[in-house]
Design a protein around this motif. Structure first.
Motif, short mmCIF file in Angstrom:
data_model
loop_
_atom_site.label_atom_id
_atom_site.label_comp_id
_atom_site.label_asym_id
_atom_site.label_seq_id
_atom_site.Cartn_x
_atom_site.Cartn_y
_atom_site.Cartn_z
N LYS A 3 -6.52 6.29 -3.77
CA LYS A 3 -7.07 7.64 -3.67
C LYS A 3 -7.42 8.07 -2.26
CE LYS A 3 -10.27 6.81 -6.82
NZ LYS A 3 -11.40 7.03 -7.76
N HIS A 4 -7.43 7.12 -1.29
CA HIS A 4 -7.91 7.48 0.04
C HIS A 4 -6.93 7.19 1.18
CE1 HIS A 4 -11.70 7.44 -2.26
NE2 HIS A 4 -12.04 8.39 -1.42
N ILE A 5 -5.74 6.71 0.87
CA ILE A 5 -4.70 6.60 1.90
C ILE A 5 -3.71 7.74 1.71
CG2 ILE A 5 -2.75 5.23 2.73
CD1 ILE A 5 -4.31 2.72 2.11
N VAL A 6 -3.54 8.55 2.75
CA VAL A 6 -2.67 9.72 2.63
C VAL A 6 -1.39 9.60 3.44
CG1 VAL A 6 -4.57 11.29 2.07
CG2 VAL A 6 -3.96 10.92 4.47
N ALA A 7 -1.32 8.64 4.35
CA ALA A 7 -0.08 8.46 5.13
C ALA A 7 -0.10 7.09 5.78
CB ALA A 7 0.05 9.54 6.20
N ILE A 8 1.07 6.47 5.86
CA ILE A 8 1.24 5.20 6.57
C ILE A 8 2.47 5.34 7.45
CG2 ILE A 8 1.48 2.71 6.39
CD1 ILE A 8 0.38 2.83 3.57
N LEU B 220 0.82 -1.22 0.00
CA LEU B 220 0.00 0.00 0.00
C LEU B 220 0.85 1.27 0.00
CD1 LEU B 220 -2.88 -0.96 2.46
CD2 LEU B 220 -2.99 -0.77 -0.03
N THR B 221 2.09 1.19 0.44
CA THR B 221 2.95 2.38 0.41
C THR B 221 3.18 2.84 -1.02
OG1 THR B 221 4.97 1.03 0.46
CG2 THR B 221 4.12 1.83 2.56
N ASP B 222 3.21 1.92 -1.97
CA ASP B 222 3.35 2.32 -3.36
C ASP B 222 2.14 3.13 -3.81
OD1 ASP B 222 5.87 1.24 -4.09
OD2 ASP B 222 4.98 -0.75 -4.19
N GLY B 223 0.98 2.77 -3.32
CA GLY B 223 -0.23 3.48 -3.70
C GLY B 223 -0.24 4.94 -3.29
N LEU B 224 0.55 5.29 -2.27
CA LEU B 224 0.68 6.71 -1.89
C LEU B 224 1.18 7.54 -3.06
CD1 LEU B 224 2.36 6.29 1.62
CD2 LEU B 224 0.04 7.12 1.21
N ASN B 225 1.95 6.91 -3.92
CA ASN B 225 2.58 7.61 -5.04
C ASN B 225 1.98 7.22 -6.39
OD1 ASN B 225 4.66 8.89 -3.37
ND2 ASN B 225 5.47 6.83 -3.13
N TYR B 226 0.72 6.84 -6.40
CA TYR B 226 0.14 6.34 -7.66
C TYR B 226 0.18 7.37 -8.77
CZ TYR B 226 -4.27 8.94 -7.12
OH TYR B 226 -5.22 9.94 -7.02
N GLN B 227 0.19 8.66 -8.41
CA GLN B 227 0.22 9.68 -9.46
C GLN B 227 1.61 9.82 -10.07
OE1 GLN B 227 -2.29 13.03 -9.51
NE2 GLN B 227 -3.12 12.66 -7.47
N GLU B 228 2.58 9.11 -9.51
CA GLU B 228 3.93 9.10 -10.08
C GLU B 228 4.17 7.86 -10.95
OE1 GLU B 228 5.60 11.73 -9.69
OE2 GLU B 228 4.80 12.64 -7.86
N PHE B 229 3.20 6.93 -11.00
CA PHE B 229 3.39 5.73 -11.80
C PHE B 229 3.44 6.11 -13.28
CE2 PHE B 229 0.80 2.89 -8.63
CZ PHE B 229 1.79 3.06 -7.69
N LEU B 230 4.51 5.71 -13.93
CA LEU B 230 4.61 5.91 -15.38
C LEU B 230 4.02 4.68 -16.05
CD1 LEU B 230 5.54 7.74 -17.66
CD2 LEU B 230 7.80 6.65 -17.54
N ASN B 231 2.72 4.71 -16.23
CA ASN B 231 2.00 3.56 -16.78
C ASN B 231 0.70 4.05 -17.40
OD1 ASN B 231 1.60 0.72 -17.24
ND2 ASN B 231 0.09 0.76 -15.61
N ASN C 99 -7.95 12.39 1.18
CA ASN C 99 -7.97 12.49 -0.27
C ASN C 99 -6.55 12.59 -0.79
OD1 ASN C 99 -10.84 12.47 -0.66
ND2 ASN C 99 -10.89 14.56 0.14
N ASN C 100 -6.05 11.53 -1.36
CA ASN C 100 -4.69 11.50 -1.88
C ASN C 100 -4.69 12.05 -3.30
OD1 ASN C 100 -1.99 10.98 -2.30
ND2 ASN C 100 -2.27 8.78 -2.64
N ASN C 101 -4.76 13.37 -3.40
CA ASN C 101 -4.92 14.00 -4.72
C ASN C 101 -3.78 14.95 -5.08
OD1 ASN C 101 -5.48 16.04 -2.93
ND2 ASN C 101 -7.65 16.19 -3.41
N GLU C 102 -2.64 14.80 -4.41
CA GLU C 102 -1.49 15.64 -4.79
C GLU C 102 -0.98 15.20 -6.17
OE1 GLU C 102 1.54 15.52 -1.84
OE2 GLU C 102 0.18 16.07 -0.19
N GLY C 103 -0.74 16.16 -7.01
CA GLY C 103 -0.27 15.86 -8.35
C GLY C 103 1.22 15.63 -8.42
N SER C 104 1.68 15.32 -9.63
CA SER C 104 3.10 15.08 -9.88
C SER C 104 3.69 16.26 -10.64
CB SER C 104 3.27 13.81 -10.70
OG SER C 104 4.60 13.68 -11.18
N ASN C 105 4.99 16.45 -10.53
CA ASN C 105 5.66 17.52 -11.27
C ASN C 105 5.88 17.19 -12.74
OD1 ASN C 105 5.93 19.24 -9.04
ND2 ASN C 105 7.83 18.25 -8.39
N ILE C 106 5.97 15.90 -13.03
CA ILE C 106 6.30 15.53 -14.41
C ILE C 106 5.32 14.51 -15.01
CG2 ILE C 106 8.75 16.01 -14.08
CD1 ILE C 106 9.22 13.01 -13.90
#
Length: 303
Positions: free
Chosen positions: A232-237, A211-222, A250-257
């Motif tokens: 979308k609903h885990i914001v910290a572990i 689940l820690t990977d899911g914190l960064n789902y907006q960084e997945f290059l896929n 709400n885990n809605n922080e965007g990515s820089n790239i």
């Protein structure tokens, strides 16, 4: 009750008032093993719960203690009642512990892996603000409980998973399985279902590590990746010895790239290409960290 017991009760009641803001000191008044030197949970709970202490919350603890004895246990429920004076405290145990109910403490009997039972409780009480899991030591049960109850937390809710050491204990096998029928205690320790393999995928710790990977789902290059509910609903572990504390939001922080799991047009331009395909990257199917965990039969997005 003799005079010594009466005096001890008076002293403890006095200390309870004095220590009510300090969970570390307050926990010293209770006999629950989780507050012993080998289970230093109080210091971590103090850090996470102190800002919430005076709020009007709904707090659920799974596992009341005392094993098979219906009149034993309940120390941690009473401690939470002291620490959270404006909150309602709920408890769940596989053994009938209703005799331990008191003001601001309500107890339910049932299995923590029973989806219908858990959803019925939440329907009756309303969504919880804090859930503390200290019940079954079976890894499979713990994963199921998380799948069911995390979506039923209020926004900004906290889910605390105690005794994660069970991840590293394998079941003892058929030779000892008959012992598990003799008591809840033996059942919890014979059929744990963990693994000595740190890369095993079925344990409660493996679940949280995924689940820690899911914190960064907006960084997945896929390209085409569709985030799950947990993404979308885990914001910290927060990981501690024998304890994991997970925050809902709400885990809605965007990515820089990255945008929609592909490179932003401005980044492609810098790289001198017009599409991701021109980079020659092969995209294997992502081992979805949260979808591996979720096993719900209802659409929790619509709840």
């Amino acid at each position: 009750m003799n005079l010594v017991q009466l005096l001890n009760n008076l002293v403890n009641n006095f200390k309870e008032v004095i220590y009510r803001k300090d969970l570390i000191k307050l926990s010293s008044l209770y006999n629950d093993v989780k507050w012993s030197d080998n289970h230093r949970f109080a210091q971590h709970y103090q850090k996470h719960f102190a800002p919430l202490r005076l709020k009007k919350l709904k707090i659920l603890e799974i596992g009341i203690g005392g094993y098979d004895d219906p009149k034993a246990g309940g120390d941690s429920l009473r401690m939470w009642r002291s620490y959270f004076p404006n909150s309602m405290i709920y408890g769940i145990d596989i053994v009938d512990k209703k005799s331990l109910e008191s003001n601001s403490i309500q107890i339910f009997q049932g299995s923590q892996e029973d989806k219908n039972f858990l959803e019925k409780i939440i329907a009756e009480t309303g969504k919880m603000d804090i859930i503390i899991v200290d019940g079954s030591s079976v890894n499979e049960h713990r994963v199921k409980t998380f799948n069911i109850l995390f979506p039923l937390l209020n926004d900004a809710g906290i889910y605390a998973e105690e005794n994660t050491h069970i991840s590293y204990w394998p079941s003892l096998g058929e030779k000892w399985s008959s012992l598990s029928e003799k008591s809840v205690f033996l059942s919890n320790h014979v059929n744990v279902g963990g693994s000595i393999d740190l890369n095993a995928s079925h344990t409660i710790m493996a679940m949280y590590k995924r689940l820690t990977d899911g914190l960064n789902y907006q960084e997945f290059l896929n390209p085409g990746y569709s985030p799950s509910y947990l993404d979308k609903h885990i914001v910290a572990i927060h990981f501690y010895h024998n304890l994991v504390i997970t925050y809902k939001g709400n885990n809605n922080e965007g990515s820089n790239i990255i945008e929609n799991n592909t490179l932003q047009p401005s980044v492609l331009e810098i790289l001198g290409v017009s599409s991701l395909e021109e980079l020659g990257i092969k995209f294997p199917e992502v081992d979805l960290p949260s979808r591996q965990v979720m096993d719900l039969t209802t659409n929790i997005e619509n709840k």
